[in-house]
Design an enzyme around this catalytic site. Structure first.
Site, short mmCIF file in Angstrom:
data_model
loop_
_atom_site.label_atom_id
_atom_site.label_comp_id
_atom_site.label_asym_id
_atom_site.label_seq_id
_atom_site.Cartn_x
_atom_site.Cartn_y
_atom_site.Cartn_z
N ASP A 1 0.81 -1.21 0.00
CA ASP A 1 0.00 0.00 0.00
C ASP A 1 0.85 1.26 0.00
OD1 ASP A 1 -2.03 1.81 0.20
OD2 ASP A 1 -2.42 1.44 2.32
N ASP B 1 -0.95 6.18 -6.65
CA ASP B 1 -1.31 5.19 -5.64
C ASP B 1 -1.48 3.81 -6.28
OD1 ASP B 1 -2.14 4.12 -3.18
OD2 ASP B 1 -4.24 4.41 -3.72
#
Ligand SMILES: *[C@@H]1O[C@H](CO)[C@@H](O)[C@H](O)[C@H]1NC(C)=O
Ligand SMILES: *[C@@H]1O[C@H](CO)[C@@H](O)[C@H](O)[C@H]1NC(C)=O
Ligand SMILES: *[C@@H]1O[C@H](CO)[C@@H](O)[C@H](O)[C@H]1NC(C)=O
Ligand SMILES: *[C@@H]1O[C@H](CO)[C@@H](O)[C@H](O)[C@H]1NC(C)=O
Ligand SMILES: *[C@@H]1O[C@H](CO)[C@@H](O)[C@H](O)[C@H]1NC(C)=O
Length: 469
Positions: free
Chosen positions: A130, A342
């Site tokens: 992440d 991201d």
């Protein structure tokens, strides 16, 4: 193709204990060693929870919804009050900023999983990589009140290198919120959320191992991670934890700091390559500088966990260009950069005005019949029945993202369009709406080798076939 530099020396050159850029986390330095971890597509058959019944279309719709959840989470994260500067070491201080927000618990499925090896003897753990959070954590034994996971729990008692961090220590103060545990001497976190979710455990250290370029494993001692003993939330039963790769102090890449020379890279295979795995690279293996690479500044913003870029404009060949507003509504005024890159968001989100302009340019190029998207997520969809295989690609234009520093990234049709039905493809660029958060998502990143250099604050992207990396 990306040029992945093979390191020539796998020897452990030195055991210097250096301070990382984070300023307080000691690591062992292996000069010149590149190492990597396996990156597995969540829906790949390699993944133990490959769901053979769900269609790629329902997966895409689910991923689209998650993209919005993620943007909403980033908004909250960016709107948190800026904490006062921490004075290290603040012994025994129990910090509490009130309403803590951490994506660790808001994850709810991303598209890729990272294989890491923890402990002594090593245990393989599949965790969510992440770039939108920092803490590394896994569920640990005993875990009486935890979300169900299908893989065995990590057992700290079975590892000779596991240690709990004491409260009042400098690493403990790096947590946004901590208490002194039940025994009064353990650094305990309890992240709680508005929806009642929480993750509760002890900040600990453990040896992490990675595969090196030469085949041997590289062992890196004393990596701070969270051993979660109680949790509740919207996790997937197949997640054993999360590997925070953000820019904050506790993230894996910040902790590895000088060991990896501030460098990591990944290459995400496309959805049609779900049978493949690729590598997540660190250090010498993570240099992206081949002939086709472009480089743009990584911009320090708030919070430091997130990786900000400046997207100057989007163009469609022969159909014009649109300038993108230099700031995001959700960002604090001092924050530079107008888009977050991201790995955990599937779609790419841009502000409404930019999106409308791109849709107009694309619509004037594509000659296929327009259809409405029944899911209500996508604004521009086409009926491509009648075109099979490679012919479909030729029906869609290449969309270019122009990042600051002259980095022009050409999105191929599979980076910018997605099939939502067997005969319908939609522009996979959607409006950031009232989240006010622009995100450069994972679909747009597929089949690019993407290198982060946190020392030089540069991001490099190079078209690649991730199946071969
Ligand atoms: C979590 O993901 C599942 C499946 O993708 C979805 O049905 C659910 O609504 C999601 N929940 C939240 C809170 O995002
Ligand atoms: C952590 O927070 C949750 C939610 O507020 C609470 O239910 C739980 O008991 C807390 N855990 C501990 C050890 O205090
Ligand atoms: C669409 O764009 C491509 C180049 O991206 C071009 O070759 C093609 O002629 C365009 N088609 C139309 C109808 O504008
Ligand atoms: C799509 O929906 C809009 C409004 O809901 C409608 O006006 C339009 O005719 C529809 N287009 C098609 C191709 O069904
Ligand atoms: C797409 O076009 C085909 C052939 O004209 C038609 O049979 C099909 O119903 C269309 N699909 C949609 C979603 O409009």
């Amino acid at each position: 193709m990306a040029s992945l530099k093979k390191s020539n020396s796998l020897a452990l050159i030195s055991f210097l204990i250096l301070s990382t850029t984070a300023g307080f986390l000691p690591v062992f330095v292996h000069a010149g060693v590149g190492f990597s971890a396996e990156l597995i597509h969540r829906d790949s058959p390699e993944s133990p929870f490959y769901d053979r019944t769900s269609t790629s279309y329902s997966r895409l719709i689910a991923a689209a919804h998650r993209s919005y959840n993620r943007a909403a989470y980033f908004r909250k994260f960016m709107k948190q009050p800026i904490p006062p500067p921490t004075i290290f070491p603040s012994a025994a201080s129990s910090k509490n900023n009130g309403d803590n927000i951490h994506s660790e618990i808001l994850m709810n499925r991303t598209d890729y999983l990272l294989a890491i090896y923890m402990g002594s003897p090593v245990r393989k753990i599949l965790a969510i990589p992440d770039t939108g959070s920092d803490l590394i954590w896994t569920q640990c034994k005993p875990c009486g009140e935890c979300f169900q996971q299908s893989a065995p729990l990590f057992d700290p008692a079975a590892s000779s290198t596991y240690k709990i961090v004491s409260c009042g220590t400098v690493p403990c103060s790096a947590l946004p919120k901590s208490t002194c545990g039940r025994s009064g001497n353990q650094c305990e976190y309890n992240y709680t959320y508005a929806d009642g979710s929480y993750a509760d455990g002890f900040l600990s250290t453990e040896t992490l191992s990675f595969d090196s370029d030469g085949g041997d494993q590289v062992r890196i001692p004393a990596i701070l991670f969270g051993c979660t003993h109680r949790s509740r939330g919207i996790f997937d039963e197949n997640d054993a934890g999360l590997v925070g790769l953000g820019g904050g102090k506790l993230s894996l890449v910040r902790q590895l700091g000088s060991t990896i020379d501030g460098k990591f890279s990944y290459c995400l295979p496309s959805y049609s390559q779900t049978g493949t795995t690729s590598r997540f690279n660190f250090g010498a293996s993570a240099v992206v500088n081949g002939a086709g690479s472009v480089t743009t500044p990584l911009i320090a913003g708030y919070p430091d966990t997130l990786y900000f870029l400046m997207l100057e404009m989007i163009s469609v060949d022969g159909h014009g260009e649109v300038a993108v507003k230099p700031s995001m509504p959700a960002a604090v005024p001092t924050s530079k950069g107008n888009i977050i890159i991201d790995s955990g968001t599937t779609l790419t989100l841009v502000d409404d005005d930019t999106l409308r302009a791109v849709e107009t340019m694309v619509a004037s190029n594509v000659t296929l019949p327009r259809v409405n998207d029944t899911s209500g997520i996508f604004g521009l969809c086409f009926n491509f029945s009648g075109f099979a295989g490679n012919d479909v690609d030729a029906q869609f234009p290449h969309i270019k993202f122009h990042f600051s520093g002259g980095a022009v990234v050409v999105l191929r049709p599979y980076n910018a369009f997605a099939a939502v039905k067997e005969d319908t493809a939609c522009l996979a660029l959607v409006s950031s709406k009232d989240t006010g958060v622009n995100i450069y998502g994972s679909l747009a990143q597929q089949n690019f080798h993407i290198g982060y250099d946190l020392n030089a604050m540069r991001l490099s992207l190079e078209p690649a076939n991730c199946e071969k990396i």
